[in-house]
Scaffold this active site. Sequence first.
Site, PDB file in Angstrom:
ATOM      1  N   SER A 242      61.890  20.455 -49.008  1.00 55.20           N
ATOM      2  CA  SER A 242      61.796  19.359 -49.069  1.00 55.20           C
ATOM      3  C   SER A 242      61.601  18.537 -47.723  1.00 55.20           C
ATOM      4  CB  SER A 242      63.345  18.762 -49.652  1.00 55.20           C
ATOM      5  OG  SER A 242      64.312  19.286 -48.891  1.00 55.20           O
ATOM      6  N   HIS A 272      65.043  25.807 -54.617  1.00 53.63           N
ATOM      7  CA  HIS A 272      65.663  24.874 -53.600  1.00 53.63           C
ATOM      8  C   HIS A 272      66.813  24.172 -54.282  1.00 53.63           C
ATOM      9  CE1 HIS A 272      65.539  22.557 -49.917  1.00 53.63           C
ATOM     10  NE2 HIS A 272      64.417  21.716 -50.425  1.00 53.63           N
ATOM     11  N   HIS A 318      68.378  33.754 -49.266  1.00 56.21           N
ATOM     12  CA  HIS A 318      67.718  32.342 -48.223  1.00 56.21           C
ATOM     13  C   HIS A 318      66.671  32.882 -47.548  1.00 56.21           C
ATOM     14  CE1 HIS A 318      67.637  28.776 -45.672  1.00 56.21           C
ATOM     15  NE2 HIS A 318      68.432  28.452 -46.532  1.00 56.21           N
ATOM     16  N   ARG A 327      77.787  26.296 -44.491  1.00 55.42           N
ATOM     17  CA  ARG A 327      77.946  25.120 -45.483  1.00 55.42           C
ATOM     18  C   ARG A 327      78.739  25.542 -46.603  1.00 55.42           C
ATOM     19  NH1 ARG A 327      71.834  23.360 -46.276  1.00 55.42           N
ATOM     20  NH2 ARG A 327      71.978  25.558 -46.476  1.00 55.42           N
ATOM     21  N   ASP A 373      74.202  26.051 -52.273  1.00 54.93           N
ATOM     22  CA  ASP A 373      74.566  25.545 -53.705  1.00 54.93           C
ATOM     23  C   ASP A 373      75.090  26.586 -54.530  1.00 54.93           C
ATOM     24  OD1 ASP A 373      72.428  23.643 -53.497  1.00 54.93           O
ATOM     25  OD2 ASP A 373      70.792  25.202 -53.186  1.00 54.93           O
TER      26      ASP A 373
HETATM   27  N1  HAX Z   1      68.777  37.021 -56.753  1.00 57.75           N
HETATM   28  C1  HAX Z   1      68.023  37.844 -56.994  1.00 57.75           C
HETATM   29  N2  HAX Z   1      66.784  38.351 -56.419  1.00 57.75           N
HETATM   30  C2  HAX Z   1      66.546  37.637 -55.077  1.00 57.75           C
HETATM   31  C3  HAX Z   1      67.485  36.871 -54.847  1.00 57.75           C
HETATM   32  C4  HAX Z   1      68.570  36.415 -55.615  1.00 57.75           C
HETATM   33  N3  HAX Z   1      69.519  35.595 -55.519  1.00 57.75           N
HETATM   34  N4  HAX Z   1      66.883  36.175 -53.321  1.00 57.75           N
HETATM   35  C5  HAX Z   1      65.982  36.832 -53.260  1.00 57.75           C
HETATM   36  N5  HAX Z   1      65.667  37.851 -53.989  1.00 57.75           N
HETATM   37  C6  HAX Z   1      64.316  38.569 -54.258  1.00 57.75           C
HETATM   38  C7  HAX Z   1      63.153  37.754 -54.500  1.00 57.75           C
HETATM   39  O1  HAX Z   1      62.861  37.124 -55.725  1.00 57.75           O
HETATM   40  C8  HAX Z   1      62.355  38.716 -53.945  1.00 57.75           C
HETATM   41  O2  HAX Z   1      61.832  39.307 -55.085  1.00 57.75           O
HETATM   42  P1  HAX Z   1      60.222  40.010 -55.371  1.00 57.75           P
HETATM   43  O3  HAX Z   1      60.067  40.859 -53.907  1.00 57.75           O
HETATM   44  O4  HAX Z   1      60.189  40.682 -56.385  1.00 57.75           O
HETATM   45  O5  HAX Z   1      59.351  38.755 -55.257  1.00 57.75           O
HETATM   46  C9  HAX Z   1      63.020  39.545 -52.817  1.00 57.75           C
HETATM   47  O6  HAX Z   1      64.344  39.365 -53.264  1.00 57.75           O
HETATM   48  C10 HAX Z   1      62.549  39.137 -51.304  1.00 57.75           C
HETATM   49  O7  HAX Z   1      62.965  37.601 -51.445  1.00 57.75           O
HETATM   50  P2  HAX Z   1      63.655  37.078 -50.098  1.00 57.75           P
HETATM   51  O8  HAX Z   1      62.641  37.313 -48.781  1.00 57.75           O
HETATM   52  O9  HAX Z   1      64.897  37.713 -49.584  1.00 57.75           O
HETATM   53  O10 HAX Z   1      63.706  35.599 -50.187  1.00 57.75           O
HETATM   54  P3  HAX Z   1      62.769  34.432 -50.204  1.00 57.75           P
HETATM   55  O11 HAX Z   1      62.688  33.967 -48.926  1.00 57.75           O
HETATM   56  O12 HAX Z   1      61.426  34.670 -50.922  1.00 57.75           O
HETATM   57  O13 HAX Z   1      63.384  33.615 -51.169  1.00 57.75           O
HETATM   58  C11 HAX Z   1      65.338  32.263 -52.032  1.00 57.75           C
HETATM   59  C12 HAX Z   1      64.523  32.792 -50.699  1.00 57.75           C
HETATM   60  C13 HAX Z   1      66.470  31.265 -51.556  1.00 57.75           C
HETATM   61  C14 HAX Z   1      64.109  31.339 -52.884  1.00 57.75           C
HETATM   62  C15 HAX Z   1      65.593  33.228 -52.834  1.00 57.75           C
HETATM   63  O14 HAX Z   1      66.820  34.124 -52.237  1.00 57.75           O
HETATM   64  C16 HAX Z   1      66.299  32.801 -54.311  1.00 57.75           C
HETATM   65  O15 HAX Z   1      65.547  32.582 -54.951  1.00 57.75           O
HETATM   66  N6  HAX Z   1      67.695  32.450 -54.427  1.00 57.75           N
HETATM   67  C17 HAX Z   1      68.156  31.872 -55.669  1.00 57.75           C
HETATM   68  C18 HAX Z   1      67.844  30.606 -55.599  1.00 57.75           C
HETATM   69  C19 HAX Z   1      68.748  29.821 -54.812  1.00 57.75           C
HETATM   70  O16 HAX Z   1      69.923  30.053 -54.529  1.00 57.75           O
HETATM   71  N7  HAX Z   1      67.980  29.005 -54.121  1.00 57.75           N
HETATM   72  C20 HAX Z   1      68.635  27.956 -53.120  1.00 57.75           C
HETATM   73  C21 HAX Z   1      68.442  28.465 -51.651  1.00 57.75           C
HETATM   74  C22 HAX Z   1      69.048  27.204 -50.497  1.00 57.75           C
HETATM   75  C23 HAX Z   1      68.308  26.209 -50.458  1.00 57.75           C
HETATM   76  O17 HAX Z   1      67.181  25.769 -50.381  1.00 57.75           O
HETATM   77  N8  HAX Z   1      69.085  25.229 -51.386  1.00 57.75           N
HETATM   78  O18 HAX Z   1      68.563  23.881 -51.223  1.00 57.75           O
END
Ligand code: HAX
Length: 434
Positions: A242, A272, A318, A327, A373
């Site tokens: 964002s 996000h 994250h 937070r 979140d």
């Molecule tokens: N559950 C399962 N698998 C997860 C995971 C979770 N909560 N978090 C990361 N992974 C997986 C990823 O999907 C990725 O899998 P692949 O290699 O198969 O693609 C792997 O672990 C490596 O990911 P990462 O490098 O640790 O994480 P990214 O930087 O790519 O993504 C995210 C960060 C926040 C998007 C990710 O941790 C996620 O999807 N979390 C769940 C959704 C979430 O809570 N989002 C809110 C984040 C905070 C925010 O921005 N709020 O607004």
Amino acid sequence: MSIMVKEALEERIPFWRERYRNLRRNCGERTLGEVTVDSALGGMRGLKSMLCDTSHLDPESGIRFRGYTIDDLREQLPRPPGAEEPYPSGLWALLLTGELPSKAMVLDLEDELRKRMPLPQYVKDVIKSLPVDTHPMTQLSAGVLALHRESQFARRYTVGMHRDEHWEPMLDDALTLIAKLPSIAAYIYRRVYRSDIHIDPRSDLDWGANLAHMMGIEAPGFVELMRLYLLLHSDHEGGNVSAHTNILVNSALSSVFYSVSAGLNGLAGPLHGLASQECLRWVVKIMRVYDGVPTKKQVSEFALNTLRKGKVIPGYGHAVLRNTDPRYTAQREFALKHMPDDPLFETITNIYEVVPDILIAQGKAKNPWPNLDAHSGVLLSHFGVKEHDFYTVLFGVSRALGMTAHAVLNRALNVPLERPKSVTLDWLAAECED
Ligand code: HAX
């Protein structure tokens, strides 16, 4: 407009401009890190390639707002009389000016926001023109976009304005947007979930309290929650989806109404800001499946099942953080004080004790710990905001504090148009063959 925040900016901008110019002039060729193939293919993780002075994210200890921790701010920012949590507008003044605001500055800012709070009818009409079951984030983004009609920046740019003046109408627009956001959010809430019956703002309430009031949530404690919530969700450096979207769009000299609306569309994604609604849904589902607060064994079973289906555990992980999000911890402290026996809180406590080990064992997520979140929805639900689809709207109201501060500061420094270089897969393949 003559307000103390503007005067503070007028005083500091010449210093910031000189620093910016000197850095470009004297160190412009210095390398900050490597751009790898993974940078291009892997979402630019960790690439130090943009400016954001309002906050800094340490992977281990989490967010610092202008150098201050969340605890510092909860202690040191001015508070309304008798309140537990500070004015969120004080945090905005800090993000904008770089210094902790005096109570006089916050009250002055509150006055300005109060004057600008009423929502023009055409914005309500734009929102009303959407089917009522349109996602509340779409309604929020459309309402913010419609407000571009008010833009002083666009008006003055059309007439002709020196670039060194850009930040002034940008601040004016930022004030208009921040002032009206609680009215837009509450308008959407009441339209969608409360029979389209609306509540006017009160002239004796502060910005955060008016949001609670206009939503019509009278539960004691909710006003305090809103103040804390609006502070915690406000800013998280410049590179998150964002914030970065807002900075990118604003770099084209688009108004804050255009750029924040764009940023909100990014916030609306499930990886996000939408994670807050997804997370509560997940929690409610576990409780439904196990008929109440699940045991740790049941949480484990449920989480493994989610992963087996190829889904993520919402609220965990994250892109930058490598520890429990402070937070999350601040919200947990709030819950321990205000709702220690709430079954939802007991459930997320069990989740917190089980999910990190599961993610570690799975071996994929770089951060197995909860982000903000994972907690916010439980607090909102406790105080009666049970409409999960609405959660990201509240996140958006808060995140606009950071986004508007970025826009004003980048215009103050005349940060140029963003234009990174993209490459093709063929180009990368050829590069890798060398
Ligand atoms: N559950 C399962 N698998 C997860 C995971 C979770 N909560 N978090 C990361 N992974 C997986 C990823 O999907 C990725 O899998 P692949 O290699 O198969 O693609 C792997 O672990 C490596 O990911 P990462 O490098 O640790 O994480 P990214 O930087 O790519 O993504 C995210 C960060 C926040 C998007 C990710 O941790 C996620 O999807 N979390 C769940 C959704 C979430 O809570 N989002 C809110 C984040 C905070 C925010 O921005 N709020 O607004």
